[in-house]
Design a protein around this motif. Structure first.
Motif, PDB file in Angstrom:
ATOM      1  N   TRP A 170     -10.807  43.145  71.374  1.00  0.00           N
ATOM      2  CA  TRP A 170     -11.918  42.643  72.185  1.00  0.00           C
ATOM      3  C   TRP A 170     -13.141  42.538  71.282  1.00  0.00           C
ATOM      4  N   ARG A 171     -14.160  41.880  71.770  1.00  0.00           N
ATOM      5  CA  ARG A 171     -15.392  41.733  71.004  1.00  0.00           C
ATOM      6  C   ARG A 171     -16.583  41.989  71.916  1.00  0.00           C
ATOM      7  N   ASP A 172     -17.643  42.522  71.290  1.00  0.00           N
ATOM      8  CA  ASP A 172     -18.893  42.712  72.004  1.00  0.00           C
ATOM      9  C   ASP A 172     -20.005  42.112  71.145  1.00  0.00           C
ATOM     10  N   GLY A 173     -21.223  42.540  71.364  1.00  0.00           N
ATOM     11  CA  GLY A 173     -22.334  41.949  70.637  1.00  0.00           C
ATOM     12  C   GLY A 173     -22.420  42.368  69.184  1.00  0.00           C
ATOM     13  N   GLU A 174     -21.654  43.388  68.775  1.00  0.00           N
ATOM     14  CA  GLU A 174     -21.803  43.906  67.416  1.00  0.00           C
ATOM     15  C   GLU A 174     -20.541  43.814  66.583  1.00  0.00           C
ATOM     16  N   VAL A 175     -19.370  44.019  67.187  1.00  0.00           N
ATOM     17  CA  VAL A 175     -18.138  44.075  66.396  1.00  0.00           C
ATOM     18  C   VAL A 175     -17.010  43.344  67.110  1.00  0.00           C
ATOM     19  N   LEU A 176     -16.061  42.902  66.312  1.00  0.00           N
ATOM     20  CA  LEU A 176     -14.792  42.395  66.798  1.00  0.00           C
ATOM     21  C   LEU A 176     -13.768  43.504  66.596  1.00  0.00           C
ATOM     22  N   ARG A 177     -13.217  43.989  67.680  1.00  0.00           N
ATOM     23  CA  ARG A 177     -12.231  45.075  67.621  1.00  0.00           C
ATOM     24  C   ARG A 177     -10.833  44.486  67.498  1.00  0.00           C
ATOM     25  N   LEU A 178     -10.094  44.966  66.515  1.00  0.00           N
ATOM     26  CA  LEU A 178      -8.711  44.567  66.306  1.00  0.00           C
ATOM     27  C   LEU A 178      -7.846  45.817  66.183  1.00  0.00           C
ATOM     28  N   PRO A 179      -6.551  45.733  66.492  1.00  0.00           N
ATOM     29  CA  PRO A 179      -5.675  46.904  66.319  1.00  0.00           C
ATOM     30  C   PRO A 179      -5.727  47.420  64.892  1.00  0.00           C
ATOM     31  N   SER A 180      -5.680  48.729  64.742  1.00  0.00           N
ATOM     32  CA  SER A 180      -5.728  49.311  63.402  1.00  0.00           C
ATOM     33  C   SER A 180      -4.496  48.964  62.585  1.00  0.00           C
ATOM     34  N   GLN A 181      -3.389  48.685  63.273  1.00  0.00           N
ATOM     35  CA  GLN A 181      -2.176  48.230  62.605  1.00  0.00           C
ATOM     36  C   GLN A 181      -1.303  47.512  63.627  1.00  0.00           C
ATOM     37  N   ILE A 182      -0.489  46.603  63.161  1.00  0.00           N
ATOM     38  CA  ILE A 182       0.434  45.882  64.035  1.00  0.00           C
ATOM     39  C   ILE A 182       1.826  45.979  63.441  1.00  0.00           C
ATOM     40  N   ASP A 183       2.725  46.591  64.197  1.00  0.00           N
ATOM     41  CA  ASP A 183       4.140  46.654  63.820  1.00  0.00           C
ATOM     42  C   ASP A 183       5.003  46.287  65.021  1.00  0.00           C
ATOM     43  N   LEU A 184       4.508  45.355  65.818  1.00  0.00           N
ATOM     44  CA  LEU A 184       5.159  44.983  67.070  1.00  0.00           C
ATOM     45  C   LEU A 184       6.440  44.215  66.839  1.00  0.00           C
ATOM     46  N   PHE A 185       6.441  43.344  65.834  1.00  0.00           N
ATOM     47  CA  PHE A 185       7.583  42.465  65.584  1.00  0.00           C
ATOM     48  C   PHE A 185       8.340  42.919  64.340  1.00  0.00           C
ATOM     49  N   ALA A 186       9.596  42.468  64.257  1.00  0.00           N
ATOM     50  CA  ALA A 186      10.438  42.849  63.119  1.00  0.00           C
ATOM     51  C   ALA A 186      10.089  42.058  61.867  1.00  0.00           C
ATOM     52  N   GLU A 187       9.353  40.951  62.026  1.00  0.00           N
ATOM     53  CA  GLU A 187       8.976  40.119  60.880  1.00  0.00           C
ATOM     54  C   GLU A 187       7.526  40.398  60.485  1.00  0.00           C
ATOM     55  N   TYR A 188       7.327  40.591  59.200  1.00  0.00           N
ATOM     56  CA  TYR A 188       5.974  40.816  58.687  1.00  0.00           C
ATOM     57  C   TYR A 188       5.078  39.619  58.981  1.00  0.00           C
ATOM     58  N   ALA A 189       5.620  38.420  58.830  1.00  0.00           N
ATOM     59  CA  ALA A 189       4.817  37.209  59.031  1.00  0.00           C
ATOM     60  C   ALA A 189       4.307  37.122  60.466  1.00  0.00           C
ATOM     61  N   LEU A 190       5.134  37.511  61.445  1.00  0.00           N
ATOM     62  CA  LEU A 190       4.701  37.471  62.840  1.00  0.00           C
ATOM     63  C   LEU A 190       3.571  38.468  63.103  1.00  0.00           C
ATOM     64  N   ASN A 191       3.682  39.657  62.568  1.00  0.00           N
ATOM     65  CA  ASN A 191       2.622  40.650  62.744  1.00  0.00           C
ATOM     66  C   ASN A 191       1.316  40.176  62.125  1.00  0.00           C
ATOM     67  N   ARG A 192       1.409  39.556  60.960  1.00  0.00           N
ATOM     68  CA  ARG A 192       0.207  39.030  60.312  1.00  0.00           C
ATOM     69  C   ARG A 192      -0.371  37.853  61.092  1.00  0.00           C
ATOM     70  N   ASP A 193       0.521  36.979  61.581  1.00  0.00           N
ATOM     71  CA  ASP A 193       0.051  35.848  62.385  1.00  0.00           C
ATOM     72  C   ASP A 193      -0.652  36.317  63.652  1.00  0.00           C
ATOM     73  N   LEU A 194      -0.190  37.427  64.224  1.00  0.00           N
ATOM     74  CA  LEU A 194      -0.828  37.950  65.434  1.00  0.00           C
ATOM     75  C   LEU A 194      -2.264  38.357  65.151  1.00  0.00           C
ATOM     76  N   TYR A 195      -2.499  38.996  64.010  1.00  0.00           N
ATOM     77  CA  TYR A 195      -3.874  39.347  63.625  1.00  0.00           C
ATOM     78  C   TYR A 195      -4.756  38.097  63.586  1.00  0.00           C
ATOM     79  N   PHE A 196      -4.300  37.062  62.906  1.00  0.00           N
ATOM     80  CA  PHE A 196      -5.141  35.884  62.725  1.00  0.00           C
ATOM     81  C   PHE A 196      -5.244  35.061  64.012  1.00  0.00           C
ATOM     82  N   TRP A 197      -4.232  35.148  64.875  1.00  0.00           N
ATOM     83  CA  TRP A 197      -4.358  34.492  66.174  1.00  0.00           C
ATOM     84  C   TRP A 197      -5.449  35.168  67.011  1.00  0.00           C
TER      85      TRP A 197
END
Length: 609
Positions: free
Chosen positions: A79-106
């Protein structure tokens, strides 16, 4: 044996319940810089920082194994507010590294889109998805892959009660066909988290603001700074509990109700930080209170501040300066009071013996930058004939080429370095931290100022040295070390050796005062060099986005005056906020703070060559 079997069972059931993919994990620390650049490139607010989102309870239906293991209760959503964009500290949801990285950038791309805050959560995210895919069609394939992989992991609707199944069908349709859902009928139980969308109800902390009255700046170790995981926190008032012997509850309710209780928690002098960290991980909210009573840590902090009798001497009356309020988008006039100070009880001294060899080397290098006399060719008048011009003229006359006008003389002129530099050093309390076993940040700054002065004296450039710290807007301290009209001498070296850590870092006011001094120098180049070890902050509202935006506005004002601001920092996390303040080429990060004394003069030489 019983404990061993229990440990094996716990490991087995937890591993089966938590379908995580450690081999494909992507951490926020690894992609934070790329994510920040990507966010700004897509048109996101350049003033927003990127930080880790805290894990929150979602309350949705869990699988049987998760309920048995007691896992899967919390999730990290963006989520985002007036000061920061909050993102998960790590993503290991999918078995593929590329998918986890794509989720961050999405998630970053989705956060860069502005939507109507009055729309419902499901409509808002669909519209943001449509806008993102319309602006950047190249993300369509990645989005489809993320949706397919996510839907395959979710609990299927046929395994849910009727109301939850209808809710799940709606979310699936909104993900697969953005824009097709106008509303969602919520079931009694919350829906499963949607990692491709921001948090439906971002946690709202309690009273924010400063770190607290009398709380020192954060000077934690590197290991602490690298941990991006955040915790939700709220402030509360301390209960006096004057009648503490009367307990108006049943004892068995202790394990079913939680409330703030004033207890003597370990202070920072205790080393059991690992236990505290584990306890914090299990808590949904951290409650923080001020009781106005000094602890041992606070006493040590106060003793580090300069006492009135030993403080520097004020120079004249204070100066009222404006401050930018980014929330109201207005420059508040006469908002800060800046007092110029000078250390008067210092004795002239020589350059420390440990710096003499380095100083001699720098002086020899910088003497090459001193003004020299050189010849200008092709002049209409001068001391000597320009033989090259005469030969060219004779050749043109003997050919069919039309003869052009030539200057046939050489003139000797002085090549002068027409520039002035003001170095503004951060002297806040954080400079009292150690960068090695034998040197603090303030020691590194002291050596840097000495070598910088030695080098610039060799070139003859006009320069001035000032330091600054602050204690709220009514007490911005501006330390005079050397003025433009003052010759570098033993007295100046004495003031440099006398600098000490001060208070906090109200950088905007200090930059405005430094700019007003530098603009008075009638030079072709005017360089404002800022030396710091952290981001702007103070005890009041001057921290986070507020302090950064005021500093940015002060730098914009300096550029409008024809000055060139440049920042030299030893803050390893400076790339999170300095590009927004100084631009891509307006700062440099010194990775090894002990190299700063040698690097600073070299940087100056490169910028003014």
């Amino acid at each position: 044996m019983e404990e061993y079997v229990g440990e094996l069972w716990d490991r087995l059931i937890t591993g089966a319940a938590e379908k995580r993919h450690a081999a494909a994990i992507v951490k926020l620390d690894d992609i934070a810089k790329s994510a920040a650049i990507f966010f700004r490139a897509l048109g996101g607010d350049p003033g927003l920082g990127i930080s880790a989102a805290p894990a929150v309870r979602h309350g949705a239906r869990r699988r049987l194994l998760q309920r048995m293991a007691g896992s899967g209760e919390k999730v990290e959503l963006s989520w985002r507010d007036g000061e920061v964009l909050r993102l998960p500290s790590q993503i290991d949801l999918f078995a593929e590294y590329a998918l986890n990285r794509d989720l961050y950038f999405w998630l970053v791309a989705l956060a860069a889109v502005e939507t109507n805050s009055h729309w419902s959560w499901v409509v808002r995210n669909q519209q943001a998805t449509l806008a993102t895919l319309q602006r950047f069609p190249g993300l369509q394939v990645r989005y489809n892959r993320l949706v397919d992989a996510l839907l395959a992991m979710r609990i299927p609707p046929h395994k849910m009660p009727e109301d939850e199944a209808a809710q799940e069908h709606t979310i699936r349709q909104a993900l697969q066909q953005p824009g097709s859902v106008d509303s969602i009928k919520l079931a009694k139980r919350p829906f499963q988290p949607v990692p491709l969308w921001p948090h439906p109800n971002p946690p709202v902390n309690g009273e924010s603001g400063a770190a607290g009255a009398g709380s020192p700046e954060q000077t934690g170790g590197t290991a602490q700074k690298k941990n991006r995981r955040k915790h939700l926190a709220q402030r509360t008032d301390v209960k006096e509990d004057k009648n503490g012997f009367l307990m108006m509850f049943r004892a068995e309710s202790l394990f079913s109700w939680s409330e703030f209780v004033k207890v003597n928690r370990p202070q920072d002098e205790e080393d059991d930080t690992e236990t505290s960290q584990l306890a914090a991980e299990d808590m949904d909210h951290l409650t923080i209170a001020r009781d106005g009573k000094a602890s041992a840590a606070n006493v040590r902090f106060d003793l580090d501040l300069p006492a009135g009798a030993a403080d520097d001497t004020p120079l004249g009356e204070g100066v009222l300066l404006p401050e930018w309020n980014w929330k109201k988008q207005v420059l508040q006039p006469d908002y800060c009071n800046l007092q110029q100070l000078i250390a008067t009880d210092v004795k002239p001294c020589e350059l420390p013996h440990t710096l003499k060899n380095t100083a001699n080397h720098l002086r020899r290098q910088f003497q090459a930058l001193t003004p020299t006399r050189h010849w200008l060719k092709g002049q209409q008048d001068g001391e000597e004939l320009d033989l090259d011009a005469w030969v060219q003229l004779a050749s043109e006359r003997n050919s069919t080429i039309p003869t052009s006008e030539h200057g046939l003389y050489r003139a000797q002129v002085n090549q002068e370095r027409d520039l002035a530099c003001l170095l503004l050093a951060d002297l806040s309390l954080s400079t009292d931290a150690y960068v090695s076993n034998h040197a603090r940040v303030i020691d590194v700054i002291r050596d840097s100022l000495l070598l910088f002065s030695e080098a610039l004296t060799a070139t003859g450039d006009s320069f001035a040295l000032y330091g600054f710290s602050s204690l709220k807007r009514s007490n911005v301290r501006f330390h005079y070390i050397k003025g433009f009209d003052e010759k570098y001498s033993g007295h100046v070296r004495g003031r440099i050796t006398a600098i000490k850590p001060g208070y906090y870092t109200r950088m905007g006011a200090a930059i405005r005062q430094a700019s007003s001094l530098l603009v008075q120098q009638k030079k072709r180049q005017r360089l404002l060099l800022i030396l710091t070890d952290g981001k702007p902050n103070d005890l009041d509202q001057y921290e986070g986005r507020y302090g950064i935006e005021d500093t940015r506005m002060a730098l914009i004002e300096a550029r409008r005056l024809g000055l060139r601001p440049f920042c030299v920092t030893i803050d390893t996390e400076a790339s999170d906020y300095l590009p927004h303040l100084f631009g891509a080429g307006g700062y440099v990060v010194i990775r090894n703070p002990e190299d700063l004394p040698k690097e600073l003069p070299q940087l100056y030489a490169q910028m003014t060559r």
